[in-house]
Write a protein that holds these residues in place. Structure first.
Motif, PDB file in Angstrom:
ATOM      1  N   TYR A   1       0.875  -1.173   0.000  1.00 31.40           N
ATOM      2  CA  TYR A   1       0.000   0.000   0.000  1.00 31.40           C
ATOM      3  C   TYR A   1       0.909   1.219   0.000  1.00 31.40           C
ATOM      4  N   VAL A   2       0.814   2.029  -1.038  1.00 33.28           N
ATOM      5  CA  VAL A   2       1.748   3.132  -1.236  1.00 33.28           C
ATOM      6  C   VAL A   2       1.028   4.474  -1.106  1.00 33.28           C
ATOM      7  N   ALA A   3       1.525   5.325  -0.195  1.00 32.42           N
ATOM      8  CA  ALA A   3       1.061   6.712  -0.100  1.00 32.42           C
ATOM      9  C   ALA A   3       1.822   7.467  -1.179  1.00 32.42           C
ATOM     10  N   ASP A   4       1.111   7.882  -2.226  1.00 32.32           N
ATOM     11  CA  ASP A   4       1.754   8.366  -3.446  1.00 32.32           C
ATOM     12  C   ASP A   4       1.502   9.847  -3.715  1.00 32.32           C
ATOM     13  N   ASP A   5       1.608  10.659  -2.641  1.00 30.73           N
ATOM     14  CA  ASP A   5       1.484  12.109  -2.756  1.00 30.73           C
ATOM     15  C   ASP A   5       0.171  12.498  -3.443  1.00 30.73           C
ATOM     16  N   SER A   6       0.208  13.293  -4.484  1.00 37.95           N
ATOM     17  CA  SER A   6      -1.025  13.769  -5.130  1.00 37.95           C
ATOM     18  C   SER A   6      -1.751  12.680  -5.916  1.00 37.95           C
ATOM     19  N   SER A   7      -1.167  11.492  -6.025  1.00 37.90           N
ATOM     20  CA  SER A   7      -1.834  10.371  -6.698  1.00 37.90           C
ATOM     21  C   SER A   7      -2.577   9.475  -5.717  1.00 37.90           C
ATOM     22  N   GLY A   8      -2.625   9.846  -4.442  1.00 35.23           N
ATOM     23  CA  GLY A   8      -3.407   9.119  -3.452  1.00 35.23           C
ATOM     24  C   GLY A   8      -2.816   7.793  -3.033  1.00 35.23           C
ATOM     25  N   LEU A   9      -3.688   6.832  -2.767  1.00 30.33           N
ATOM     26  CA  LEU A   9      -3.281   5.507  -2.323  1.00 30.33           C
ATOM     27  C   LEU A   9      -3.205   4.581  -3.531  1.00 30.33           C
ATOM     28  N   ARG A  10      -2.068   3.896  -3.687  1.00 26.00           N
ATOM     29  CA  ARG A  10      -1.877   2.920  -4.760  1.00 26.00           C
ATOM     30  C   ARG A  10      -1.717   1.559  -4.101  1.00 26.00           C
ATOM     31  N   ILE A  11      -2.359   0.546  -4.654  1.00 26.89           N
ATOM     32  CA  ILE A  11      -2.260  -0.806  -4.115  1.00 26.89           C
ATOM     33  C   ILE A  11      -1.575  -1.674  -5.164  1.00 26.89           C
ATOM     34  N   ILE A  12      -0.411  -2.222  -4.789  1.00 26.87           N
ATOM     35  CA  ILE A  12       0.435  -2.960  -5.714  1.00 26.87           C
ATOM     36  C   ILE A  12       0.527  -4.419  -5.266  1.00 26.87           C
ATOM     37  N   ASP A  13       0.264  -5.344  -6.178  1.00 26.38           N
ATOM     38  CA  ASP A  13       0.432  -6.768  -5.895  1.00 26.38           C
ATOM     39  C   ASP A  13       1.916  -7.091  -6.030  1.00 26.38           C
ATOM     40  N   VAL A  14       2.517  -7.558  -4.936  1.00 22.87           N
ATOM     41  CA  VAL A  14       3.948  -7.863  -4.927  1.00 22.87           C
ATOM     42  C   VAL A  14       4.199  -9.353  -4.686  1.00 22.87           C
ATOM     43  N   ALA A  15       3.197 -10.196  -4.959  1.00 21.21           N
ATOM     44  CA  ALA A  15       3.352 -11.636  -4.753  1.00 21.21           C
ATOM     45  C   ALA A  15       4.508 -12.186  -5.576  1.00 21.21           C
ATOM     46  N   THR A  16       4.684 -11.667  -6.784  1.00 18.93           N
ATOM     47  CA  THR A  16       5.825 -12.026  -7.625  1.00 18.93           C
ATOM     48  C   THR A  16       6.705 -10.778  -7.689  1.00 18.93           C
ATOM     49  N   PRO A  17       7.754 -10.723  -6.858  1.00 11.44           N
ATOM     50  CA  PRO A  17       8.561  -9.500  -6.773  1.00 11.44           C
ATOM     51  C   PRO A  17       9.138  -9.028  -8.103  1.00 11.44           C
ATOM     52  N   ALA A  18       9.424  -9.929  -9.008  1.00 12.72           N
ATOM     53  CA  ALA A  18      10.001  -9.534 -10.299  1.00 12.72           C
ATOM     54  C   ALA A  18       8.969  -8.902 -11.225  1.00 12.72           C
TER      55      ALA A  18
ATOM     56  N   LEU B   1      -6.959   4.731  -5.087  1.00 12.78           N
ATOM     57  CA  LEU B   1      -7.970   5.674  -4.623  1.00 12.78           C
ATOM     58  C   LEU B   1      -7.298   7.031  -4.506  1.00 12.78           C
ATOM     59  N   ASP B   2      -7.771   7.986  -5.266  1.00 15.88           N
ATOM     60  CA  ASP B   2      -7.220   9.338  -5.196  1.00 15.88           C
ATOM     61  C   ASP B   2      -7.790  10.026  -3.965  1.00 15.88           C
ATOM     62  N   THR B   3      -6.924  10.447  -3.079  1.00 17.98           N
ATOM     63  CA  THR B   3      -7.355  11.144  -1.872  1.00 17.98           C
ATOM     64  C   THR B   3      -7.390  12.647  -2.151  1.00 17.98           C
ATOM     65  N   PRO B   4      -8.132  13.418  -1.352  1.00 17.07           N
ATOM     66  CA  PRO B   4      -8.264  14.852  -1.643  1.00 17.07           C
ATOM     67  C   PRO B   4      -7.002  15.675  -1.398  1.00 17.07           C
ATOM     68  N   GLY B   5      -6.083  15.164  -0.581  1.00 11.88           N
ATOM     69  CA  GLY B   5      -4.853  15.900  -0.285  1.00 11.88           C
ATOM     70  C   GLY B   5      -3.650  15.254  -0.937  1.00 11.88           C
ATOM     71  N   GLN B   6      -2.531  15.307  -0.219  1.00 11.84           N
ATOM     72  CA  GLN B   6      -1.308  14.656  -0.671  1.00 11.84           C
ATOM     73  C   GLN B   6      -1.021  13.518   0.309  1.00 11.84           C
ATOM     74  N   ALA B   7      -1.161  12.280  -0.174  1.00 10.28           N
ATOM     75  CA  ALA B   7      -0.938  11.110   0.679  1.00 10.28           C
ATOM     76  C   ALA B   7       0.530  11.044   1.068  1.00 10.28           C
ATOM     77  N   ARG B   8       0.818  11.176   2.378  1.00 10.66           N
ATOM     78  CA  ARG B   8       2.201  11.230   2.870  1.00 10.66           C
ATOM     79  C   ARG B   8       2.664   9.894   3.437  1.00 10.66           C
ATOM     80  N   GLN B   9       1.824   9.246   4.252  1.00  7.41           N
ATOM     81  CA  GLN B   9       2.175   7.981   4.899  1.00  7.41           C
ATOM     82  C   GLN B   9       0.935   7.096   4.936  1.00  7.41           C
TER      83      GLN B   9
END
Length: 144
Positions: A30-47, A55-63
Motif C-alpha cells: 500500500y503506497v502513499a503516493d502524494d497527489s496520486s493518493g493511495l496505490r495498491i500494488i500486488d507484490v506476490a511475484t517481486p520480479a 484511490l485518489d485522496t483529496p490531499g497529498q498522501a504522505r504515509q
C-alpha cells in the motif's frame, strides 16, 4: 532476503506520483503516493509487481498504515483518511478525520492508531493543548 550482506533489487514498480510511505500486508504493498493518493500494488511475484487498485485522496498522501481491512492515510492538509481495502481492487473511503493542521505521518498497531502532526506553536487555538506533564511525584487520576 536470502543474503543480507549482498542485497539486490528483486523487482520495481514506478508509481505515477512521489511515493512517500509504504505498508506491506500479505501480497499487497500500500503506497502513499502524494497527489496520486493511495496505490495498491500486488507484490506476490517481486520480479513482476502490478497495480491492482487505487484511490485518489483529496490531499497529498504522505504515509500509510494498514490494520485488517483498513488503510489509514496521512493526507497532509486533508487530514486522516480511512480507506476500506477489503477488496484491494476497489478501495473506498470509509471515514475521515479532518484536523485543523497537517497530517504528515501515521502508525497503527492492532486497533490503536497514532498520527504525527505538524502545528504552529504560536497558534492561540492550540495553546490550551500545550502544557507541562504532571509531576512524577504527584500521581494524577486517570480519566476515562
Amino acid at each position: 532476503m536470502s543474503s543480507p550482506t549482498a542485497p539486490f533489487e528483486a523487482g520495481f514498480y514506478d508509481t505515477p506520483g512521489n511515493a512517500g510511505g509504504v505498508a506491506v500486508t500479505g501480497s499487497c504493498a500500500y503506497v502513499a503516493d502524494d497527489s496520486s493518493g493511495l496505490r495498491i500494488i500486488d507484490v506476490a511475484t517481486p520480479a513482476a509487481p502490478f497495480e491492482v487498485g487505487t484511490l485518489d485522496t483529496p490531499g497529498q498522501a504522505r504515509q500509510v498504515a494498514v490494520v485488517g481491512n483498513s488503510a489509514y492515510v496521512a493526507d497532509d492538509w486533508a487530514g486522516l483518511r480511512i480507506i476500506n481495502i477489503s477488496d484491494p481492487a476497489v478501495p473506498f473511503e470509509a471515514g475521515q478525520h479532518d484536523p485543523p493542521f497537517q497530517s504528515l505521518g501515521v502508525a497503527a498497531a492492532g486497533l490503536r492508531l497514532r498520527r504525527s502532526l505538524r502545528c504552529r506553536v504560536d497558534d492561540p487555538a492550540l495553546r490550551p493543548a500545550l502544557h507541562r506533564p504532571p509531576s512524577p511525584h504527584r500521581p494524577q487520576p486517570l480519566v476515562r
